[in-house]
Design a protein around this motif. Sequence first.
Motif: not given
Length: 356
Positions: A163, A166-167, A172, A174, A176, A190, A193, A195-196, A199, A212
């Motif tokens: 997480i 990706i951040k 945002w 993103v 998936v 997403a 975080p 929603e990530l 997903s 992602v």
Amino acid sequence: MKKRIGLLYGGKSAEHEVSLSTASAVTKALNFDKYEVIPVYITHEGEWRKGPALTGAASGIEQLQIAEGSSTPNDVAGFLPSDPAQKLDVIIPLLHGPNGEDGTVQGFLEVMNVPYVGNGVLASSAGMDKVIMKQLFDQAGLNQTPYVYFIRREWQNDQAFWIEKIKAELNWPVFVKPANLGSSVGISKAESPEELVASVEEALKFDRKIVVEQGVSAREIEVGVLGNDYPECSVAGEIKPLKAFYDYQAKYKDGNTALVIPAELEAEVYEKLVEAATKAFKILDCSGLIRADFFVTATNEILINEINTLPGFTPYSMFPLLWENTGLPYPDLIERLIELAIERHEEKQLLQVRMD
């Protein structure tokens, strides 16, 4: 004398129904005065069922779901008979997703030494795995959106790490995606975080490897590519989804999408799309056909999204519409694909297989 064409469809995949729709549409394009068409249905469970020759276009997907009691995977002779009078001249694989579009069936057909439409083992497998595909695009110098990928165990062992990664590396929203699936199955958007996490859990239902991708504000442009050693490109088309993104429902169920063909593009932009689509075709060693999907930003920056080595042929599908608008109607497109399959097969027969 009619050529015997084997239609191979269905499959042990989440894209089973997409394959049935494609097969039904293809039967409507084949010339039954020229071809004897043999249906071979692979069930959800992986059982192969060979039916009697079709006498005309399928009335619907129900007709193509052959009942039990036909050939199985262990009955190879029933699928590819050795009797010259019963031999299949060309196979048209219409299997979307894993266990069909990913090089597995292509490998089987290579071993059986039968001509088949579309991409070979390498292109099919590399084109199915979005991570491998993206890495090859990097090698070819093709621009694409930033991405992060991981496998199930990595996510489960340290979800917080991924997480944060990706951040740190993406912005945002993103997208998936399961790495080894198409037709927008298992894909979600997403914007946080929370929603990530949801997903990723959804995508993991369909594959052990997840990619992602950075969301981008851009037009969605697609180009069809056709050929073997000398690929040609169709006009470009634009997808204008009437919802958040071009998902499975919009592609195959409700047609809730506007397709603009040809897309309104400057000549220079179209030429760059053709160059990039051709480069993608060659870096994966493709043959027969692909659909190349791009993002074109407001400043006309071109980003390749992915290629599809077996684009759909349903009534809502972009690929046949692109070629129809390029001057190659659906029936002629099928004819051309069969010709390309035979051409590639004949070239392979020239290779020496003995050392003496």
